[in-house]
Motif scaffolding. Structure first.
Motif, short mmCIF file in Angstrom:
data_model
loop_
_atom_site.label_atom_id
_atom_site.label_comp_id
_atom_site.label_asym_id
_atom_site.label_seq_id
_atom_site.Cartn_x
_atom_site.Cartn_y
_atom_site.Cartn_z
N THR A 178 -13.18 7.39 -5.14
CA THR A 178 -12.10 6.89 -5.86
C THR A 178 -11.12 7.97 -6.43
OG1 THR A 178 -13.51 5.16 -6.57
CG2 THR A 178 -11.42 5.23 -7.62
N GLY A 186 -10.66 -6.75 -3.19
CA GLY A 186 -11.24 -5.47 -2.61
C GLY A 186 -12.55 -5.24 -2.38
N LEU A 224 0.68 -1.21 -0.14
CA LEU A 224 0.15 0.00 -0.13
C LEU A 224 0.90 1.27 -0.10
CD1 LEU A 224 -2.62 -0.96 2.67
CD2 LEU A 224 -3.01 -0.79 0.16
N SER A 229 -7.23 -1.70 -1.03
CA SER A 229 -6.60 -1.99 -2.37
C SER A 229 -6.43 -3.30 -2.42
CB SER A 229 -5.01 -1.45 -2.38
OG SER A 229 -4.69 -1.72 -3.37
N VAL A 239 -3.15 1.63 -8.22
CA VAL A 239 -1.92 0.81 -8.18
C VAL A 239 -1.28 0.64 -9.57
CG1 VAL A 239 -2.98 -1.55 -8.57
CG2 VAL A 239 -0.90 -1.37 -7.22
N ASP A 287 -11.21 3.87 -2.33
CA ASP A 287 -10.82 2.88 -3.18
C ASP A 287 -9.65 3.05 -4.25
OD1 ASP A 287 -11.09 0.85 -5.00
OD2 ASP A 287 -13.24 0.90 -4.91
N GLU A 288 -8.72 2.15 -3.98
CA GLU A 288 -7.59 2.13 -5.10
C GLU A 288 -7.26 1.12 -5.80
OE1 GLU A 288 -3.66 3.08 -3.07
OE2 GLU A 288 -4.03 5.11 -3.42
#
Length: 474
Positions: free
Chosen positions: A251, A182, A164, A310, A289, A284-285
């Protein structure tokens, strides 16, 4: 809708109102339901405005409004403010409930550009070798058959913190929880920290998986205005001043579906607003990434109130179902309780494999491979979209494409499906009853490695959009 079907429909509706039993709006909705299911009122047809139909039938506007609302509840029509009420097209009913089904459920003759999936690469070779290595480690294998702590083994949590981390954001292992992807992390967060009836603000266009979960858990969603960056702080502020809001879902990087990225200044402004209104932030990732030089997460700006979610699904291998949550220390136990309630613990075998891959650099290799393949595929098809209005991000696996003004995104989606291609209309991402922008999302991340199919799919989409634009001289 043509004049004759309207006249015929009004005649039948009058008869149903005169001869039926029960509340007028239910008699009206029942008669229209029959006409829709038998195909007399075709998919895509626009129903008469409330006042016009009320005048023709001799009933109140409220009766028509309640009838239309009943049809919408049944998934037979869709209503948009400023646009009207339309009969849903067959095959597209209850679009938001369908949400994000696995691509393997689709008929094989359909080429899927509707979902952002992990693009297969060399992970199967790495997986085979890792499983062989584990087979020769009986002690680890024995450990993997036992219960582990609900939040994950300390080693797994530390590796999750490493995954992360980026830039100035350096998460602590004791604030990380290991989850089964997720989506599972989002479920545990909502279950652990929100209650039925709570209000959750999100972008006006948001992840369909959130919409489905909120409906199932009885959480009310309110959509905030967006611009090209993403969430507009002034809209969030206004919503909070007029409602008792509990949390924000956002997001910030490669927003789904618009591909927007919030600036440092915007992130700081949102964090300050959430402090002012005492909001929990759920960040929210999923696709972030893929962006190596991305801005720090909202967790960096408001660490005391932000849950960061994530996973490895978009970067390494979706089938591993491995995700990580980073939460304020005070909230870890509440989320852990939800984790225990849903699966007791994340799957140790998947976490062991993921931990090995992150530790030995395999995960980073697969991430780089994914980024490069997305870029290669987009370069192959992007020139086909010349002249169309669209948005994307260099590391986004999808394009967000505007539909010509005279057409609805759902019409283009239905037309492409008839040509054996799947895309996603904006309706699937819409929150509330506000007017939905007429865009479609098309992704390059089909599991197939056949470049010709990908090229033909985007060529068909672009040609369809241009044909509709030319038809109306746009």
């Amino acid at each position: 809708m043509a004049v004759k079907p309207i006249i015929d429909t009004v005649s039948i509706l009058k008869s149903a109102l005169d001869s039926g039993q029960g509340a007028k709006y239910k008699r009206l909705a029942g008669a229209m339901e029959i006409r829709i299911l038998e195909g007399t009122l075709e998919g895509g047809a626009k129903l008469p405005p409330h006042r016009n139909l009320a005048d023709r039938l001799g009933v109140t506007i409220g009766t028509v409004s309640r009838a239309y609302a009943e049809l919408e509840r049944m998934g037979l029509v869709i209503a948009r403010v400023g646009d009207g009420t339309f009969v849903r097209r067959r095959g597209l009913e209850r679009k938001r409930d369908e949400g994000f089904r696995n691509f393997i459920e689709e008929a094989p003759e359909l080429y899927d550009m509707s979902r952002n999936m992990h693009i297969p690469g060399h992970e199967t070779a790495f997986l085979a070798q890792s499983l062989l290595d584990l087979a020769n480690d009986p002690q680890t294998l024995q450990d993997l058959t036992r219960y582990t702590p609900d939040t994950g083994l300390p080693r797994y949590r530390q590796v999750g913190a490493n995954w992360l981390a980026h830039g100035d954001f350096l998460p602590q292992a004791d604030q990380v929880l290991c989850v089964n992807g997720g989506q599972h992390g989002l479920l545990c967060t909502l279950m652990g920290l929100l209650r039925a009836g709570d209000i959750l603000v999100t972008e006006q266009l948001t992840y369909p998986g959130l919409i489905t979960l909120a409906r199932m858990l009885g959480i009310k969603l309110l959509g905030a205005d967006m611009d090209e960056e993403g969430l507009v702080p002034s809209s969030l502020d206004e919503i909070c001043r007029n409602n008792r809001v509990t949390a924000l879902y956002c997001t910030p990087t490669i927003q789904n579906p618009t591909t927007g990225v919030l600036s440092h200044q915007r992130r700081d402004a949102i964090a300050r607003l959430c402090r002012e209104h005492n909001l929990l932030i759920i960040e929210d990732e999923a696709h972030a990434v893929l962006v190596e030089d991305r801005p720090p997460p909202l967790s960096h700006y408001a660490p005391e109130r932000t849950i960061l979610i994530s996973s490895l699904s978009k970067a390494v291998a979706a089938g591993l179902r491995v995700g990580y949550l980073h939460a304020p220390t005070a909230l870890v136990s509440r989320i852990a309780a939800a984790l225990r309630a849903t699966c007791w613990m994340a799957t140790p075998l998947a976490l062991e494999l993921s931990t090995l891959w992150i530790e030995n650099g395999t995960a980073q290799k697969l991430l780089s491979q994914q980024i490069n393949e997305i870029g290669r595929r987009k370069a192959l098809v992007e020139r086909l979209l010349d002249g169309l209005n669209y948005r994307t991000h260099p590391q986004s696996p999808h394009f967000w494409i505007e539909v010509p003004e005279a057409w609805r995104a759902a019409d283009i989606e239905a037309d492409l499906k008839l040509k054996n291609y799947l895309i996603t209309a904006a309706e699937a991402f819409a929150v509330g009853r506000a007017t939905v922008p007429q865009f479609v999302r098309a992704s390059v991340s089909n599991a197939s490695s056949n470049d010709q199919l990908l090229y033909e799919g985007f060529l068909t989409l672009a040609s369809t959009l241009r044909e509709e634009a030319n038809r109306f001289g746009l």
